[in-house]
Design an enzyme around this catalytic site. Sequence first.
Site, short mmCIF file in Angstrom:
data_model
loop_
_atom_site.label_atom_id
_atom_site.label_comp_id
_atom_site.label_asym_id
_atom_site.label_seq_id
_atom_site.Cartn_x
_atom_site.Cartn_y
_atom_site.Cartn_z
N HIS A 36 0.79 -1.24 0.00
CA HIS A 36 0.00 0.00 0.00
C HIS A 36 0.82 1.28 0.00
O HIS A 36 0.26 2.37 -0.02
CB HIS A 36 -0.96 0.02 1.19
CG HIS A 36 -0.26 0.28 2.49
ND1 HIS A 36 0.34 -0.71 3.22
CD2 HIS A 36 -0.02 1.42 3.17
CE1 HIS A 36 0.90 -0.20 4.30
NE2 HIS A 36 0.70 1.10 4.30
C1 UD1 Z 1 -1.89 5.48 6.05
C2 UD1 Z 1 -0.52 6.02 6.50
C3 UD1 Z 1 0.53 4.93 6.33
C4 UD1 Z 1 0.11 3.64 7.00
C5 UD1 Z 1 -1.26 3.24 6.49
C6 UD1 Z 1 -1.77 1.97 7.12
C7 UD1 Z 1 -0.16 8.43 6.17
C8 UD1 Z 1 0.57 9.43 5.37
N1 UD1 Z 1 -0.11 7.16 5.72
O1 UD1 Z 1 -1.79 5.21 4.68
O2 UD1 Z 1 1.74 5.38 6.88
O3 UD1 Z 1 1.06 2.64 6.72
O4 UD1 Z 1 -2.18 4.30 6.77
O5 UD1 Z 1 -2.90 1.52 6.44
O6 UD1 Z 1 -0.75 8.76 7.16
N2 UD1 Z 1 -9.34 4.35 2.36
C9 UD1 Z 1 -10.55 3.73 2.44
N3 UD1 Z 1 -11.03 3.40 3.68
C10 UD1 Z 1 -10.34 3.66 4.80
C11 UD1 Z 1 -9.09 4.31 4.72
C12 UD1 Z 1 -8.61 4.64 3.49
O7 UD1 Z 1 -11.20 3.48 1.43
O8 UD1 Z 1 -10.82 3.32 5.89
C13 UD1 Z 1 -8.78 4.66 1.03
C14 UD1 Z 1 -9.12 6.02 0.52
O9 UD1 Z 1 -9.29 5.92 -0.85
C15 UD1 Z 1 -7.88 6.81 0.81
C16 UD1 Z 1 -6.79 5.78 0.67
O10 UD1 Z 1 -7.37 4.57 1.10
O11 UD1 Z 1 -7.72 7.89 -0.05
C17 UD1 Z 1 -5.56 6.07 1.48
O12 UD1 Z 1 -5.87 6.29 2.86
P1 UD1 Z 1 -4.93 7.25 3.73
O13 UD1 Z 1 -5.41 7.28 5.11
O14 UD1 Z 1 -4.71 8.53 3.03
O15 UD1 Z 1 -3.53 6.55 3.69
P2 UD1 Z 1 -3.08 5.03 3.78
O16 UD1 Z 1 -2.61 4.64 2.44
O17 UD1 Z 1 -4.08 4.17 4.47
#
Ligand code: UD1
Length: 363
Positions: free
Chosen positions: A204
């Site tokens: 991811h």
């Molecule tokens: C975040 C952390 C990363 C960690 C990861 C664990 C930052 C910069 N990154 O990354 O360090 O390793 O969490 O998972 O804080 N989304 C969903 N549902 C959710 C959460 C996210 O659909 O419950 C999708 C959304 O499209 C979102 C994308 O995942 O835009 C990324 O989520 P985000 O919280 O921005 O970052 P992670 O990639 O999860």
Amino acid sequence: MKIASVVGTRPNFMKIAPVAEALARHGLEHYLVHTGQHYDKGMSELFFEQLGLPTPDVNLEVGSASNVQQIAAVMSKLEPVLRGVSPDLVVVVGDVNSTFAAALTAHDLGLPVAHVEAGLRSFDRRMPEEINRMLTDAISDFLFTTEESAAINLNREGIASEKIHFVGNVMIDTLVKHKDRAARSNVLSRLGVSRGAYAALTLHRPSNVDTEAGLQRVVALLRRLESRLPLVLPIHPRTRKNLQDRGLLQELESMPHVVITEPLGYLDFLALMVAAKFVLSDSGGIQEETTVLGVPCITYRENTERPVTVTDGTNLLVSIEEAEIVEMVDAVLEGRVEPNGRRPPLWDGAAAERIVTILQSRL
Ligand code: UD1
């Protein structure tokens, strides 16, 4: 004494759970803030249930957005909450956007900040997590570290040794506590794989899954590897979305030995790691968990902020070059590589107890 803690993403939940328990054991009042950075049931609520975490006192519901917007949203929504609660200290864990945003908010309100998992450095400033780690550490009053490299990094950045406390690893506290329960999971039969005869994958990191080139590289790698053994990929929503947007999800789904599943809960994922031949991942925490489980972890990254998992543990840090990864996979499958199996110092299940003992004596 009243302690507030702030969590937002999946790995934060595993880290705060033992701290919450230790606070309760010590009779300290705990106010738990969820920023809502992760909000899907499978990325959040399920972890609260399985880890026995208290229901958050407030959820800021910031959701998904750019890094800038996410950090700004946490800060503007957290400020009035912290003003109202007026805690004696704010605890943040890990290195995600919610971690840094909460630390800066608390610091600006004049509240002491404790950072759990301080001092880890990949020395790669392209990673948002590296920036979050450095900035959080710079404004924290208590820096709780998991491995010895961390104090060296912090000292180099001019952070006084008195603030640094080597306490061990709270994520391992959680693993130690739940390992037996995880052994009762039926995840292997649900996914149709057998003990020791598959690899568990997680991917991811933005550098691997946010660009066309990165995703193409992943798809090509999985195509090579699936001819060797079944690959189980619990897919992160970020990865799913990016694959879908580029029309690559179908390609992965059509590979006969790739098992794609929704994100798994804590217990199922732990069970999946325990019985895997090896793990291939770009995660940070998984490098630590596999080290304690004694399962080889091929890290699909250029660097690690957790060097002890390489020197003491089972982490095999290669690169993201397909040929090198495939060679390492073959070496593991043929038994040519025997990763180390030492448990790093203080990864013993008692890190949170040490943290709360220190906080109680110092505040
Ligand atoms: C975040 C952390 C990363 C960690 C990861 C664990 C930052 C910069 N990154 O990354 O360090 O390793 O969490 O998972 O804080 N989304 C969903 N549902 C959710 C959460 C996210 O659909 O419950 C999708 C959304 O499209 C979102 C994308 O995942 O835009 C990324 O989520 P985000 O919280 O921005 O970052 P992670 O990639 O999860």
